[in-house]
Design an enzyme around this catalytic site. Sequence first.
Site, PDB file in Angstrom:
ATOM      1  N   TYR A 324       0.809  -1.228   0.000  1.00 57.80           N
ATOM      2  CA  TYR A 324       0.000   0.000   0.000  1.00 57.80           C
ATOM      3  C   TYR A 324       0.842   1.279   0.000  1.00 57.80           C
ATOM      4  O   TYR A 324       0.278   2.364   0.056  1.00 57.80           O
ATOM      5  CB  TYR A 324      -0.887   0.062   1.260  1.00 57.80           C
ATOM      6  CG  TYR A 324      -1.622  -1.198   1.610  1.00 57.80           C
ATOM      7  CD1 TYR A 324      -2.581  -1.740   0.746  1.00 57.80           C
ATOM      8  CD2 TYR A 324      -1.377  -1.852   2.816  1.00 57.80           C
ATOM      9  CE1 TYR A 324      -3.264  -2.893   1.083  1.00 57.80           C
ATOM     10  CE2 TYR A 324      -2.067  -3.008   3.160  1.00 57.80           C
ATOM     11  CZ  TYR A 324      -3.003  -3.523   2.291  1.00 57.80           C
ATOM     12  OH  TYR A 324      -3.684  -4.658   2.633  1.00 57.80           O
ATOM     13  N   CYS A 353      15.203 -10.651  -2.782  1.00 56.64           N
ATOM     14  CA  CYS A 353      15.684 -10.421  -4.143  1.00 56.64           C
ATOM     15  C   CYS A 353      14.584  -9.782  -4.963  1.00 56.64           C
ATOM     16  O   CYS A 353      14.002 -10.405  -5.855  1.00 56.64           O
ATOM     17  CB  CYS A 353      16.141 -11.739  -4.750  1.00 56.64           C
ATOM     18  SG  CYS A 353      17.508 -12.417  -3.817  1.00 56.64           S
ATOM     19  N   TYR A 389      -2.286  -6.063  10.524  1.00 56.05           N
ATOM     20  CA  TYR A 389      -1.915  -6.434   9.157  1.00 56.05           C
ATOM     21  C   TYR A 389      -0.388  -6.516   9.015  1.00 56.05           C
ATOM     22  O   TYR A 389       0.181  -6.139   8.001  1.00 56.05           O
ATOM     23  CB  TYR A 389      -2.577  -5.478   8.136  1.00 56.05           C
ATOM     24  CG  TYR A 389      -4.064  -5.403   8.382  1.00 56.05           C
ATOM     25  CD1 TYR A 389      -4.867  -6.496   8.109  1.00 56.05           C
ATOM     26  CD2 TYR A 389      -4.648  -4.277   8.974  1.00 56.05           C
ATOM     27  CE1 TYR A 389      -6.231  -6.473   8.393  1.00 56.05           C
ATOM     28  CE2 TYR A 389      -6.006  -4.243   9.262  1.00 56.05           C
ATOM     29  CZ  TYR A 389      -6.789  -5.351   8.967  1.00 56.05           C
ATOM     30  OH  TYR A 389      -8.134  -5.331   9.254  1.00 56.05           O
TER      31      TYR A 389
HETATM   32  C1  PLP Z   1     -11.173  -6.269   7.878  1.00 56.61           C
HETATM   33  C2  PLP Z   1     -12.513  -6.201   8.460  1.00 56.61           C
HETATM   34  C3  PLP Z   1     -12.741  -5.474   9.625  1.00 56.61           C
HETATM   35  C4  PLP Z   1     -11.667  -4.709  10.339  1.00 56.61           C
HETATM   36  O1  PLP Z   1     -11.200  -3.629   9.627  1.00 56.61           O
HETATM   37  P1  PLP Z   1     -10.212  -2.618  10.375  1.00 56.61           P
HETATM   38  O2  PLP Z   1      -9.989  -1.537   9.400  1.00 56.61           O
HETATM   39  O3  PLP Z   1      -8.974  -3.378  10.678  1.00 56.61           O
HETATM   40  O4  PLP Z   1     -10.907  -2.154  11.593  1.00 56.61           O
HETATM   41  C5  PLP Z   1     -14.007  -5.483  10.164  1.00 56.61           C
HETATM   42  N1  PLP Z   1     -14.996  -6.171   9.574  1.00 56.61           N
HETATM   43  C6  PLP Z   1     -14.819  -6.880   8.451  1.00 56.61           C
HETATM   44  C7  PLP Z   1     -15.954  -7.626   7.878  1.00 56.61           C
HETATM   45  C8  PLP Z   1     -13.578  -6.916   7.855  1.00 56.61           C
HETATM   46  O5  PLP Z   1     -13.417  -7.617   6.728  1.00 56.61           O
END
Ligand code: PLP
Length: 431
Positions: A324, A353, A389
């Site tokens: 990102y 690499c 993440y």
């Molecule tokens: C990824 C996700 C979240 C969490 O998103 P954040 O930005 O980390 O808070 C919540 N609900 C669903 C369904 C998701 O896929």
Amino acid sequence: MSTAPVRVSVRREIAGADIADIAGRFGTPVYVYDADTIRRRCRDLAAWDTVRFAQKACSNLAVLALVRRAGVLVDAVSTGEIHRALAAGYAPHAAPGAAGPQDLPPAHPIVYTADIFDRDSLDAVVRHGIHVNCGSADMLEQLAARMPGASVTLRVNPGFGHGHSQKTNTGGEGSKHGIWHEDIPEVLRRAEWAGLSVSGLHMHIGSGTDLAHLAEVAGALERVAREIGRSLTTISAGGGLPVPYKPGEEHADLGGYFALWDATRKTLEADFGHRIRLEIEPGRYLTAESGFVVTEVRAVKRQGGRKYVLVDAGFNTLARPVLYGSYHPMSLCPADGHASPEPEEVAVGGPLCESGDIFTQADGGFVATRSLPAAQVGDLLVIEVAGAYGFVMASNYNSKPLPAEVLVDGGTARLVRARQTPEDLTRGETV
Ligand SMILES: *Cc1c(COP(=O)(O)O)cnc(C)c1O
């Protein structure tokens, strides 16, 4: 509203635990989480009836057990995440007849949220009696065939979305997620025909968005809730809460955000004549700031006019910058005898690499630089705000082992996932 803590560019400890000691005991690169920061973020959201952790942000069992003890429930998007939730001590479903405080409907400890059932996730949901949040109408008949009479949540795409990156926008025509808002009447007919009742409504428009975009969801959800009607007992605002990554960024006004959703809930309670449980589903917010990647500096070199600091972590360890163009604060933990280094402009990269293996990159893959204390081989470089993440997106690219994970609680560092071994890397392969 509080501003992000000023990032010290020299750091010698994490939550009272000595960084050099952690690197010596567990090796590098290593993910380190501060338990108190996670607990504090859980407490920030105490006004909501249910805080449901989107574990895909950071699913180590020790972290799941920590948030569970803080009263937080959990979301699972796969069979593996259902397995993790159960292993961390979550009950698969609410006890029959259990009502929450003040006549609130019972909360589901684990919710499976996805746009499909693969065959093993459907098996796991049925075997454990786990509540399902359906992001596609086809899931209704598939579930009804195996769990007749179940109640379900619908994940609705309100027709708009927003994220910190186009890749984390989960609403609008450009997103595969959720049931399209205009299809609700048809989907309700299908649910009824399949013998399912719709007890929950959920919207999640993206990850790392901002409160202005998130606030639009409440109005959209209220309209869809009226179409569903009185069977509804739970509404979920989804996740997406932003966290401060860059210097000067601030924490969002969570009190105002709760008040907006609480008003939506109360309007629906007045219309329907019963209590409605209000959920929020953060991932990033609960763990991002708790996490650090501790790496060792292994080379310092110049390419023409640019100086590179190369560390033993790469995008196999932390993928957000290459995926990102994400910004992560960094600090240096100088080795013994290397005192108060002067700042200099450097690019920071890893061992892989591939030219994209750079932690200081802008969106589009352009190499950027950062002002950091001058590093020497043997210093430790700490990549911060890496608890969401982070590890969960780590890979074995270049046949690198997944890093260790360590939890610091009460000043003590404890290994909560061992580093992979060379044998782990080839397990299951045959010549
Ligand atoms: C990824 C996700 C979240 C969490 O998103 P954040 O930005 O980390 O808070 C919540 N609900 C669903 C369904 C998701 O896929």
